[in-house]
Design a protein around this motif. Structure first.
Motif, PDB file in Angstrom:
ATOM      1  N   PRO A  30       1.018  -1.236   0.046  1.00  0.00           N
ATOM      2  CA  PRO A  30       0.080  -0.183   0.001  1.00  0.00           C
ATOM      3  C   PRO A  30       1.004   1.262   0.059  1.00  0.00           C
ATOM      4  CG  PRO A  30      -0.554  -1.459   1.608  1.00  0.00           C
ATOM      5  CD  PRO A  30       0.764  -2.186   1.220  1.00  0.00           C
ATOM      6  N   THR A  31       0.653   2.208  -0.789  1.00  0.00           N
ATOM      7  CA  THR A  31       1.268   3.602  -0.777  1.00  0.00           C
ATOM      8  C   THR A  31       0.300   4.428  -1.266  1.00  0.00           C
ATOM      9  OG1 THR A  31       3.248   4.561  -1.733  1.00  0.00           O
ATOM     10  CG2 THR A  31       2.167   3.151  -3.300  1.00  0.00           C
ATOM     11  N   THR A  32       0.762   5.863  -0.864  1.00  0.00           N
ATOM     12  CA  THR A  32       0.178   7.166  -1.384  1.00  0.00           C
ATOM     13  C   THR A  32       1.156   7.744  -2.419  1.00  0.00           C
ATOM     14  OG1 THR A  32       1.115   8.316   0.463  1.00  0.00           O
ATOM     15  CG2 THR A  32      -1.131   7.432   0.718  1.00  0.00           C
ATOM     16  N   ALA A  33       2.280   7.296  -2.533  1.00  0.00           N
ATOM     17  CA  ALA A  33       3.296   7.855  -3.579  1.00  0.00           C
ATOM     18  C   ALA A  33       2.515   7.365  -4.942  1.00  0.00           C
ATOM     19  CB  ALA A  33       4.669   7.135  -3.396  1.00  0.00           C
ATOM     20  N   ARG A  34       2.990   8.457  -5.934  1.00  0.00           N
ATOM     21  CA  ARG A  34       2.703   8.129  -7.120  1.00  0.00           C
ATOM     22  C   ARG A  34       4.226   7.801  -8.068  1.00  0.00           C
ATOM     23  NH1 ARG A  34      -2.172  12.149  -9.146  1.00  0.00           N
ATOM     24  NH2 ARG A  34      -3.642  11.632  -7.848  1.00  0.00           N
ATOM     25  N   ARG A 102      12.426   2.363  -4.320  1.00  0.00           N
ATOM     26  CA  ARG A 102      11.122   1.785  -4.652  1.00  0.00           C
ATOM     27  C   ARG A 102      11.399   0.960  -5.842  1.00  0.00           C
ATOM     28  NH1 ARG A 102       9.067   6.860  -3.555  1.00  0.00           N
ATOM     29  NH2 ARG A 102       7.900   7.218  -1.558  1.00  0.00           N
ATOM     30  N   TRP A 104       8.556  -0.889  -8.517  1.00  0.00           N
ATOM     31  CA  TRP A 104       7.465  -0.761  -9.292  1.00  0.00           C
ATOM     32  C   TRP A 104       7.300  -1.807 -10.124  1.00  0.00           C
ATOM     33  CZ3 TRP A 104       4.231   2.779  -6.931  1.00  0.00           C
ATOM     34  CH2 TRP A 104       4.666   3.859  -6.408  1.00  0.00           C
ATOM     35  N   GLU A 116       9.744  -0.770  -1.056  1.00  0.00           N
ATOM     36  CA  GLU A 116      10.112   0.383  -0.613  1.00  0.00           C
ATOM     37  C   GLU A 116      11.312   0.207   0.451  1.00  0.00           C
ATOM     38  OE1 GLU A 116       7.282   3.907  -0.673  1.00  0.00           O
ATOM     39  OE2 GLU A 116       7.976   3.688   1.578  1.00  0.00           O
TER      40      GLU A 116
END
Length: 216
Positions: A30-34, A102, A104, A116
């Motif tokens: 889960p992440t709020t990073a884009r 990170r 992805w 991460e």
């Protein structure tokens, strides 16, 4: 006489007969990073998955270093700046620069975060330049990351290794360009610090290995 050769596809044979993994948080993370894959990508690898029980082992090593801080100030001005920061309630003056690495995955289901990790580069020392001006270099760091994509999509899976600045604690401040014999105190967001693959990464290795399902 024409001869025809027929080849039967052999069963895939992995290098490992059994592969166990226990990692937290689970994939996808889960992440709020884009993901800003255009400007922050260090390296990219690709794996084609043909079995829904396959996994992908990901390994990365990155040698990196933040830019040297050229204060443009003499030691007395730098000491005055530190004393001014000490007088501020809740202010933090960093003695190291953090970086977030990170991994992805980009595939048919979209782009998700696989891993991460954060590392820091501490101050290496104080360099005395011409005229007694102070320069602050940071240490060159080698960061290693090992992660496993436990649920890759069937087909092509692209993996991107990225670097970003931070995170910093709330209230972190940094010296700005010297003006009028004073080093201004700036919020970290206004200090102009960056970490980019082109300027701050000196070497890297990034690998992805398809791992077949364990044999019963």
């Amino acid at each position: 006489m024409e001869h025809h050769k027929y080849y039967e596809k052999e069963e895939e044979k992995g290098l490992l007969t059994e592969f166990q993994v226990d990692q937290a948080p689970t994939v996808p993370v889960p992440t709020t990073a884009r993901p800003n894959l255009l400007t922050s990508t260090i390296a990219e690898v690709e794996v084609c998955i043909d079995d829904c029980s396959d996994r992908v082992a990901l390994d990365a090593t990155v040698e990196w270093q933040p830019d040297t801080l050229d204060t443009g100030a003499v030691i007395a001005v730098l000491i005055a700046f530190i004393l001014a920061v000490i007088a501020l309630d809740g202010a933090t003056l960093p003695i190291a620069i953090p970086a977030t690495f990170r991994i992805w995955r980009k595939s048919s289901s979209g782009t998700v975060l696989i891993s991460e990790k954060t590392d820091t580069s501490p101050i290496f020392g104080l360099s005395i330049l011409t005229g007694g001006l102070i320069s602050i270099p940071f240490s060159r760091i080698t960061t290693s990351i090992h992660a496993v994509d436990t649920n890759p999509d069937l087909g092509e899976n692209e993996y991107f290794l990225t670097i970003n600045l931070g995170p910093f604690p709330v209230g972190t401040v940094f010296p700005g360009p010297v003006a009028g014999g004073v080093l201004p105190i700036l919020p970290i967001a206004s200090a102009g610090l960056t970490l980019t693959p082109d300027k701050n990464v000196f070497s890297h290795t990034f690998t992805a290995s398809e791992i077949e399902a364990n044999k019963n």
